[in-house]
Write a protein that holds these residues in place. Structure first.
Motif, PDB file in Angstrom:
ATOM      1  N   LEU A  34      74.412 -37.774  11.322  1.00 34.25           N
ATOM      2  CA  LEU A  34      75.033 -37.622  12.634  1.00 34.25           C
ATOM      3  C   LEU A  34      74.017 -37.151  13.669  1.00 34.25           C
ATOM      4  N   ALA A  35      73.138 -36.264  13.264  1.00 31.17           N
ATOM      5  CA  ALA A  35      72.128 -35.744  14.184  1.00 31.17           C
ATOM      6  C   ALA A  35      71.138 -36.828  14.597  1.00 31.17           C
ATOM      7  N   VAL A  36      70.760 -37.683  13.663  1.00 28.62           N
ATOM      8  CA  VAL A  36      69.824 -38.759  13.981  1.00 28.62           C
ATOM      9  C   VAL A  36      70.424 -39.705  15.019  1.00 28.62           C
ATOM     10  N   VAL A  37      71.694 -40.044  14.835  1.00 25.58           N
ATOM     11  CA  VAL A  37      72.349 -40.970  15.770  1.00 25.58           C
ATOM     12  C   VAL A  37      72.500 -40.330  17.150  1.00 25.58           C
ATOM     13  N   LEU A  38      73.120 -39.152  17.197  1.00 29.54           N
ATOM     14  CA  LEU A  38      73.383 -38.513  18.490  1.00 29.54           C
ATOM     15  C   LEU A  38      72.096 -38.039  19.163  1.00 29.54           C
ATOM     16  N   GLY A  39      71.209 -37.407  18.392  1.00 27.68           N
ATOM     17  CA  GLY A  39      69.985 -36.867  18.965  1.00 27.68           C
ATOM     18  C   GLY A  39      69.043 -37.944  19.475  1.00 27.68           C
ATOM     19  N   THR A  40      68.924 -39.032  18.726  1.00 28.19           N
ATOM     20  CA  THR A  40      68.031 -40.106  19.149  1.00 28.19           C
ATOM     21  C   THR A  40      68.563 -40.816  20.390  1.00 28.19           C
ATOM     22  N   VAL A  41      69.849 -41.136  20.383  1.00 28.45           N
ATOM     23  CA  VAL A  41      70.450 -41.822  21.539  1.00 28.45           C
ATOM     24  C   VAL A  41      70.364 -40.946  22.783  1.00 28.45           C
ATOM     25  N   ALA A  42      70.729 -39.672  22.645  1.00 27.10           N
ATOM     26  CA  ALA A  42      70.705 -38.778  23.807  1.00 27.10           C
ATOM     27  C   ALA A  42      69.281 -38.540  24.291  1.00 27.10           C
ATOM     28  N   GLY A  43      68.351 -38.325  23.372  1.00 30.87           N
ATOM     29  CA  GLY A  43      66.982 -38.031  23.754  1.00 30.87           C
ATOM     30  C   GLY A  43      66.260 -39.214  24.368  1.00 30.87           C
ATOM     31  N   TYR A  44      66.565 -40.419  23.893  1.00 33.85           N
ATOM     32  CA  TYR A  44      65.867 -41.602  24.402  1.00 33.85           C
ATOM     33  C   TYR A  44      66.523 -42.136  25.672  1.00 33.85           C
ATOM     34  N   ALA A  45      67.863 -42.118  25.712  1.00 31.85           N
ATOM     35  CA  ALA A  45      68.562 -42.665  26.884  1.00 31.85           C
ATOM     36  C   ALA A  45      68.504 -41.714  28.063  1.00 31.85           C
ATOM     37  N   GLY A  46      68.659 -40.411  27.816  1.00 34.89           N
ATOM     38  CA  GLY A  46      68.651 -39.441  28.901  1.00 34.89           C
ATOM     39  C   GLY A  46      69.864 -39.603  29.809  1.00 34.89           C
ATOM     40  N   GLY A  47      69.777 -39.065  30.999  1.00 29.02           N
ATOM     41  CA  GLY A  47      70.833 -39.234  31.984  1.00 29.02           C
ATOM     42  C   GLY A  47      72.141 -38.581  31.600  1.00 29.02           C
ATOM     43  N   LEU A  48      73.247 -39.238  31.985  1.00 27.84           N
ATOM     44  CA  LEU A  48      74.585 -38.705  31.765  1.00 27.84           C
ATOM     45  C   LEU A  48      74.893 -38.568  30.278  1.00 27.84           C
ATOM     46  N   LEU A  49      74.472 -39.556  29.490  1.00 27.08           N
ATOM     47  CA  LEU A  49      74.738 -39.511  28.048  1.00 27.08           C
ATOM     48  C   LEU A  49      74.075 -38.290  27.416  1.00 27.08           C
ATOM     49  N   ASP A  50      72.864 -38.014  27.804  1.00 23.49           N
ATOM     50  CA  ASP A  50      72.152 -36.848  27.293  1.00 23.49           C
ATOM     51  C   ASP A  50      72.856 -35.559  27.689  1.00 23.49           C
ATOM     52  N   THR A  51      73.333 -35.500  28.924  1.00 24.94           N
ATOM     53  CA  THR A  51      74.038 -34.309  29.407  1.00 24.94           C
ATOM     54  C   THR A  51      75.313 -34.062  28.623  1.00 24.94           C
ATOM     55  N   VAL A  52      76.084 -35.127  28.387  1.00 25.14           N
ATOM     56  CA  VAL A  52      77.356 -34.991  27.662  1.00 25.14           C
ATOM     57  C   VAL A  52      77.107 -34.511  26.236  1.00 25.14           C
ATOM     58  N   VAL A  53      76.159 -35.161  25.545  1.00 22.41           N
ATOM     59  CA  VAL A  53      75.860 -34.777  24.163  1.00 22.41           C
ATOM     60  C   VAL A  53      75.335 -33.350  24.093  1.00 22.41           C
ATOM     61  N   SER A  54      74.492 -32.974  25.034  1.00 23.10           N
ATOM     62  CA  SER A  54      73.916 -31.628  25.044  1.00 23.10           C
ATOM     63  C   SER A  54      74.973 -30.549  25.268  1.00 23.10           C
ATOM     64  N   ARG A  55      75.909 -30.804  26.200  1.00 21.39           N
ATOM     65  CA  ARG A  55      76.943 -29.808  26.481  1.00 21.39           C
ATOM     66  C   ARG A  55      77.900 -29.664  25.302  1.00 21.39           C
ATOM     67  N   ILE A  56      78.279 -30.771  24.668  1.00 22.01           N
ATOM     68  CA  ILE A  56      79.153 -30.707  23.488  1.00 22.01           C
ATOM     69  C   ILE A  56      78.445 -29.956  22.367  1.00 22.01           C
ATOM     70  N   THR A  57      77.155 -30.231  22.194  1.00 23.97           N
ATOM     71  CA  THR A  57      76.382 -29.546  21.154  1.00 23.97           C
ATOM     72  C   THR A  57      76.300 -28.050  21.427  1.00 23.97           C
ATOM     73  N   ASP A  58      76.091 -27.666  22.679  1.00 23.24           N
ATOM     74  CA  ASP A  58      76.006 -26.246  23.039  1.00 23.24           C
ATOM     75  C   ASP A  58      77.312 -25.526  22.743  1.00 23.24           C
ATOM     76  N   VAL A  59      78.422 -26.156  23.111  1.00 24.27           N
ATOM     77  CA  VAL A  59      79.728 -25.529  22.884  1.00 24.27           C
ATOM     78  C   VAL A  59      80.012 -25.402  21.393  1.00 24.27           C
ATOM     79  N   TRP A  60      79.766 -26.473  20.655  1.00 25.87           N
ATOM     80  CA  TRP A  60      80.099 -26.473  19.226  1.00 25.87           C
ATOM     81  C   TRP A  60      79.181 -25.533  18.442  1.00 25.87           C
ATOM     82  N   SER A  61      77.946 -25.377  18.896  1.00 30.65           N
ATOM     83  CA  SER A  61      77.015 -24.495  18.187  1.00 30.65           C
ATOM     84  C   SER A  61      77.377 -23.029  18.348  1.00 30.65           C
ATOM     85  N   GLY A  62      78.273 -22.715  19.278  1.00 33.35           N
ATOM     86  CA  GLY A  62      78.697 -21.334  19.463  1.00 33.35           C
ATOM     87  C   GLY A  62      79.641 -20.848  18.377  1.00 33.35           C
TER      88      GLY A  62
END
Length: 263
Positions: A80-108
């Motif tokens: 799951l990390a490879v799929v989400l992290g690679t897509v978010a890191g390579y695409a950037g923009g809005l997709l990266d922001t959405v994935v990053s915010r969900i990850t921040d919330v869930w990691s809490g």
């Protein structure tokens, strides 16, 4: 040196999980209440548990569930990390922001707390259920790691050259980004597997983890708390194996981290 030590200890534990008959010929289900909490002896080095079962056999057979759980959760969360992290890191923009915010919330949500809440509401708590729950709370740090590594790799000269030569995003990610982005994940996951084994033991000890007939070190520790003053060996032996498994994964991860990158 650390890689050799960790790999060797892990190989020994894996051999116990795959072929427990090599380490004991006793049946963990052969129990006799007349032998309950019998002390260690020459014939039975680990003594007997509350139900009169050979404790060495139970401890050796417990390696399978604990190691299988750690490996399965690492693979599931890592994929799951490879799929989400690679897509978010390579695409950037809005997709990266959405994935990053969900990850921040869930990691809490701490993995033990999350597991405690979900598993306490689950009627059956077999190996599959515990693997799924631990996977749900294990992916955020891995996504962050892959995302950061992907962002760093996509700016390297050979990736820029590949794009300039006409390589599409999918080819660039598959051939150039992923091999470099996954290596830090492998290093992290090697050590994180030890955290998962400890988490399973904590949840089972608290009464919300694995249930029999599954054999695991966590179940042994849970049952040992009832007679720990009368039979301390019930707590000592599974604890030693648990510490050895965590140490094996930590040494393996540290050894991989210190290993020089081949260029």
């Amino acid at each position: 040196m650390l890689l050799v030590l960790g790999g060797g200890l892990l190989a020994l534990l894996a051999a116990m999980a795959v072929a427990p008959g090599l380490f004991t010929d006793a049946d963990p289900r052969d129990c006799d209440l007349s032998r309950s909490v019998g002390p260690p002896s020459w014939a039975h080095p680990f003594g007997f548990d509350l139900f009169g079962c050979d404790y060495l056999a139970r401890t050796v057979h417990g390696a399978r569930a604990s190691l299988l759980l750690a490996v399965a959760v690492v693979l599931g969360a890592g994929l799951l990390a490879v799929v989400l992290g690679t897509v978010a890191g390579y695409a950037g923009g809005l997709l990266d922001t959405v994935v990053s915010r969900i990850t921040d919330v869930w990691s809490g949500i701490p993995i033990v707390l999350g597991g405690l809440v979900l598993l306490s509401a689950t009627r059956e708590r077999g190996l599959l259920q515990v693997i799924v729950v631990l996977t749900l709370f294990s992916w955020p740090p891995m996504v962050r790691l892959v995302r950061t590594s992907t962002q760093q790799t996509r700016e390297l000269d050979f990736v820029t050259a590949a794009r300039a030569l006409g390589a599409g995003p999918l080819r660039v990610v598959r051939r150039h980004v992923l091999p470099h982005a996954v290596r830090p994940l492998v290093v992290f996951a090697s050590g994180y597997a030890g955290v998962l084994i400890s988490s399973e033991a904590i949840l089972t000890y608290a009464g919300v983890g694995l249930q029999r007939p599954v054999e695991s070190w966590g179940i042994q520790l849970q049952q040992a708390q009832e007679r720990v003053t009368l039979a301390p060996h019930l707590l000592v032996f599974p604890s030693l194996f648990l510490v050895a498994a965590v140490l094996a994964f930590v040494l393996l991860g540290e050894g991989l981290r210190r290993r020089p990158v081949e260029r």
